[in-house]
Design a protein around this motif. Structure first.
Motif, mmCIF file in Angstrom:
data_model
loop_
_atom_site.group_PDB
_atom_site.id
_atom_site.type_symbol
_atom_site.label_atom_id
_atom_site.label_comp_id
_atom_site.label_asym_id
_atom_site.label_seq_id
_atom_site.Cartn_x
_atom_site.Cartn_y
_atom_site.Cartn_z
ATOM 1 N N ARG A 137 -9.311 -21.074 12.738
ATOM 2 C CA ARG A 137 -10.390 -20.806 11.788
ATOM 3 C C ARG A 137 -10.189 -19.455 11.088
ATOM 4 N N ALA A 138 -9.726 -18.477 11.851
ATOM 5 C CA ALA A 138 -9.455 -17.157 11.259
ATOM 6 C C ALA A 138 -8.336 -17.262 10.224
ATOM 7 N N TYR A 139 -7.322 -18.029 10.540
ATOM 8 C CA TYR A 139 -6.190 -18.253 9.633
ATOM 9 C C TYR A 139 -6.670 -18.954 8.356
ATOM 10 N N TYR A 140 -7.522 -19.954 8.527
ATOM 11 C CA TYR A 140 -8.076 -20.706 7.394
ATOM 12 C C TYR A 140 -8.864 -19.787 6.477
ATOM 13 N N ARG A 141 -9.706 -18.940 7.080
ATOM 14 C CA ARG A 141 -10.550 -18.035 6.285
ATOM 15 C C ARG A 141 -9.714 -16.960 5.596
ATOM 16 N N PHE A 142 -8.647 -16.518 6.262
ATOM 17 C CA PHE A 142 -7.744 -15.531 5.646
ATOM 18 C C PHE A 142 -7.134 -16.105 4.366
ATOM 19 N N ILE A 143 -6.691 -17.352 4.438
ATOM 20 C CA ILE A 143 -6.074 -17.976 3.263
ATOM 21 C C ILE A 143 -7.088 -18.127 2.142
ATOM 22 N N GLU A 144 -8.311 -18.510 2.506
ATOM 23 C CA GLU A 144 -9.364 -18.677 1.488
ATOM 24 C C GLU A 144 -9.683 -17.363 0.785
ATOM 25 N N LYS A 145 -9.714 -16.261 1.541
ATOM 26 C CA LYS A 145 -10.185 -14.991 0.996
ATOM 27 C C LYS A 145 -9.098 -14.190 0.278
ATOM 28 N N TRP A 146 -7.853 -14.378 0.679
ATOM 29 C CA TRP A 146 -6.788 -13.497 0.184
ATOM 30 C C TRP A 146 -6.492 -13.756 -1.299
ATOM 31 N N LYS A 147 -6.628 -12.707 -2.097
ATOM 32 C CA LYS A 147 -6.311 -12.754 -3.521
ATOM 33 C C LYS A 147 -5.221 -11.719 -3.782
ATOM 34 N N PRO A 148 -4.004 -12.134 -4.042
ATOM 35 C CA PRO A 148 -2.898 -11.187 -4.180
ATOM 36 C C PRO A 148 -3.172 -10.066 -5.178
ATOM 37 N N GLU A 149 -3.765 -10.381 -6.322
ATOM 38 C CA GLU A 149 -3.998 -9.355 -7.352
ATOM 39 C C GLU A 149 -4.959 -8.262 -6.889
ATOM 40 N N ASP A 150 -5.791 -8.569 -5.855
ATOM 41 C CA ASP A 150 -6.743 -7.581 -5.347
ATOM 42 C C ASP A 150 -6.177 -6.770 -4.175
ATOM 43 N N GLN A 151 -4.938 -7.105 -3.734
ATOM 44 C CA GLN A 151 -4.421 -6.500 -2.510
ATOM 45 C C GLN A 151 -3.179 -5.633 -2.737
ATOM 46 N N VAL A 152 -2.938 -5.220 -3.975
ATOM 47 C CA VAL A 152 -1.735 -4.428 -4.259
ATOM 48 C C VAL A 152 -1.802 -3.048 -3.600
ATOM 49 N N LYS A 153 -2.991 -2.590 -3.205
ATOM 50 C CA LYS A 153 -3.142 -1.301 -2.526
ATOM 51 C C LYS A 153 -3.547 -1.478 -1.064
ATOM 52 N N ASN A 154 -3.297 -2.638 -0.523
ATOM 53 C CA ASN A 154 -3.671 -2.904 0.868
ATOM 54 C C ASN A 154 -2.999 -1.878 1.784
ATOM 55 N N PRO A 155 -3.802 -1.140 2.574
ATOM 56 C CA PRO A 155 -3.226 -0.053 3.385
ATOM 57 C C PRO A 155 -2.237 -0.529 4.444
ATOM 58 N N TYR A 156 -2.436 -1.729 4.977
ATOM 59 C CA TYR A 156 -1.539 -2.232 6.016
ATOM 60 C C TYR A 156 -0.177 -2.606 5.433
ATOM 61 N N LEU A 157 -0.176 -3.132 4.222
ATOM 62 C CA LEU A 157 1.097 -3.443 3.565
ATOM 63 C C LEU A 157 1.797 -2.173 3.105
ATOM 64 N N LEU A 158 1.014 -1.199 2.628
ATOM 65 C CA LEU A 158 1.608 0.063 2.207
ATOM 66 C C LEU A 158 2.266 0.794 3.369
ATOM 67 N N ALA A 159 1.746 0.567 4.566
ATOM 68 C CA ALA A 159 2.340 1.205 5.749
ATOM 69 C C ALA A 159 3.715 0.623 6.070
ATOM 70 N N ILE A 160 3.948 -0.627 5.658
ATOM 71 C CA ILE A 160 5.241 -1.276 5.920
ATOM 72 C C ILE A 160 6.265 -0.876 4.862
ATOM 73 N N GLU A 161 5.809 -0.788 3.616
ATOM 74 C CA GLU A 161 6.627 -0.389 2.476
ATOM 75 C C GLU A 161 7.931 -1.184 2.366
#
Length: 608
Positions: A137-161
């Protein structure tokens, strides 16, 4: 035989699985990071789960190596185009973002990020409907909510670089890292059920599988195999018929093989796994060599095999293994059981080369592990010379069969042909005669190559002489059960070619002593090749030249006696021409006599 052996190994490796998901429906995948999801589908963290190894470098310093972990996921897509995976691991699909110039963006020229994310989202949302576990259910909700254009500054992704593009991901529940998406039984059961149904619906041909021994759906397309040196980066196929010439009895493409879908899944998954494991494969020029024992844990057998054949000195090869290996090279019986290696287990070695987008099987050998090791030991002893009983790796042999002038590794002249490498492997691992082309190749190299590290002299070293000795002795052993070449100088060897080689070594040393070592070129550089092929055209001249050199020495007793002894054994008559075997005898005689001459500390060192 190849596919049967791979399936046997697969069955042994998966015999004790706790559930019957029978990994033909699952596949192993490298993963670098774990995405922690809240029950609402938000990312709470992205955890680095790579294993850290401390490796000692040649300069004594330590280096930290980050290695991905292996997890089991539903079967991965083999297509190079955008395609769906259930439980996605690829970052472009999961996040729909590219990492470019220190920033994330959903944009690219071909709109690949958007298309990949849409494929992932639609396919996984549809699949997860009806599943009720917390992580799904968490996986399902993640897919529903995730909008790539809104996540370009996501701190967790920026930490991976920079690690983002080349990393793979898995999912777990926030606060409960033990609850992982890829281990959810309800999800896996649904996937396997649908996978089986898809296979059955696509199966247009039912036939007797030669591996399973049952009437089963035949695989139309075989999954790609990655890791073959020189092969297509996207993978090669082992079974695949495309042209009309390969069609028979009305069967097209891979239907000709009659291999079932389940057999195809087994052999492709296991060989892909072996090719990623340094302990189960080595590379030799353009050939990839895969090896394994038909047993659950074959690490000890593979360690010993790799060490004995290829001189592997990795940290994983322990001191006790090395000690037993060296004792075996000296002719003593090694206790394989003391190394927890089973001499009775079946061991397989496979040689593979790329052929366009396909794989060519160069050889396959299956025998008891004890027999294979004993054959390798005999091979090493055949190569050995007195005072130089050491391990000679297969790559060292290959290096001596190519011209040292070929500096570019990609050129054909700097590679040993796959056919020659294959026949050498057969001889080593089966204990049979070496190929005649091995002898002719190494003799040609001796006669033509220059040793730039040794005053640009003709290159005659212990490995090349050892190869020649091994070839001649094995040929003699299989014809008259008697070896003709000993490890050290053999004064009882009356072969004219052997005597000529000894004489040439003596004449060369006389020349060097007379010139007090101040020579740019010796008779070896000028006359070795012709003396090795047609002694009668060279030696009379060299004998006369030697008399002039002897006149410059104070004490010539030793040389006079040595030359007189050899010439008398030749009955003062030099052979007109020498066969290939005799040329080998000449080179060995030269090398062994040289070893004795340069080790003596008597009147041969006295010069005017």
């Amino acid at each position: 035989m190849l596919i049967k052996n791979l399936c046997d190994y697969y069955n042994i490796q998966n015999k004790n699985l706790s559930n019957d998901t029978s990994s033909e429906y699952l596949s192993e995948q490298h993963v670098h990071y774990m995405i922690m999801l809240t029950e609402e589908g938000e990312i709470s963290d992205i955890i680095d789960i790579r294993e850290r190894d401390i490796v000692k470098q040649k300069n004594g310093k330590e280096k930290t190596i980050f290695r991905p972990v292996n997890i089991i996921l539903p079967k991965r897509s083999q297509k190079t185009a955008i395609d769906l995976n259930i439980i996605e691991h690829r970052p472009l699909y999961i996040f729909g973002l590219n990492y470019n110039k220190e920033e994330f963006t959903p944009l690219d020229e071909k709109n690949k990020a958007k298309k990949a994310h849409q494929c992932f989202s639609q396919g996984n949302l549809e699949f997860c409907k009806g599943l009720n576990s917390k992580i799904v259910r968490a996986y399902y909700r993640f897919i529903e909510k995730w909008k790539p254009e809104d996540q370009v500054k996501n701190p967790y992704l920026l930490a991976i670089e920079k690690d983002y593009t080349n990393s793979y991901f898995c999912f777990a529940l926030d606060g409960h890292p033990e609850i992982k998406l890829h281990e959810d039984q309800e999800l896996l059961e649904k996937f396997i059920e649908e996978y089986k149904r898809n296979i059955s619906s696509q199966a247009s041909v039912i036939a007797m599988c030669p591996i399973e021994g049952e009437y089963l759906p035949v695989a139309r397309i075989h999954e790609k195999i990655k890791g073959i040196k020189g092969g297509n980066p996207t993978g090669c196929v082992l079974v695949g018929m495309k042209e009309n010439a390969y069609e028979s009895y009305g069967k097209k493409q891979s239907y000709n093989s009659n291999l079932s879908e389940s057999t195809m899944k087994k052999y492709t998954s296991v060989i892909n796994k072996l090719l990623t494991d340094d302990n189960h494969r080595i590379y030799l020029d353009d050939m990839t060599i895969v090896f394994f024992a038909i047993v659950k844990d074959d690490s000890n057998e593979c360690d010993l095999f790799k060490f004995m054949l290829n001189g592997s000195m990795e940290d994983r090869v322990n001191d006790s293994l090395k000690a037993v290996a060296i004792e075996m090279l000296k002719g003593k019986t090694g206790d394989l059981k003391a190394l927890q290696a089973n001499p009775n287990v079946e061991f397989c070695i496979i040689g593979l080369t790329p052929n366009s987008s396909r794989i060519s099987q160069r050889f396959i050998i299956r025998n008891s592990f004890g027999s294979i090791i004993q054959n390798i030991v005999q091979h090493q002893r055949d190569l050995a010379l007195e005072g130089n009983i050491r391990q000679i790796a297969i790559w060292q042999i290959n290096n001596e069969l190519v011209s040292p002038k070929s500096s570019e590794k990609s050129t054909e002249s700097n590679k040993v042909s796959s056919s020659l490498t294959s026949t050498i492997f057969y001889a080593i691992l089966n204990g049979t005669r070496y190929p005649e082309s091995l002898l002719s190749t190494v003799i040609r190299r001796v006669k033509t190559d220059i040793d730039e590290e040794n005053n640009n002299n003709i290159k005659v070293n212990d490995i090349r002489v050892g190869i020649i000795k091994a070839c001649l002795n094995r040929k003699a052993r299989f014809t008259n059960n008697k070896e003709v070449i000993k490890m050290a100088l053999d004064l009882s060897n009356n072969n004219p070619a052997y005597l000529c080689g000894r004489l040439f070594a003596a004449l060369e040393l006389i020349q060097q002593r007379a010139a007090n070592g101040k020579l740019n070129r010796t008779i070896k550089d000028s006359f070795f090749a012709s003396a090795c092929s047609k002694p009668s055209t060279v030696f009379p001249r060299l004998i006369i030249l030697a008399q002039n050199h002897l006149a410059k020495l104070k004490n010539t007793t030793y040389f006079d006696m040595l030359i007189g002894e050899i010439v008398s054994q030749l009955n003062s008559e030099f052979p007109q021409t020498l066969s290939l075997d005799d040329q080998g005898q000449f080179i060995i005689g030269y090398y062994q006599q040289n070893k004795v001459l340069y080790e003596k500390k008597d009147e041969t060192t006295k010069v005017n």
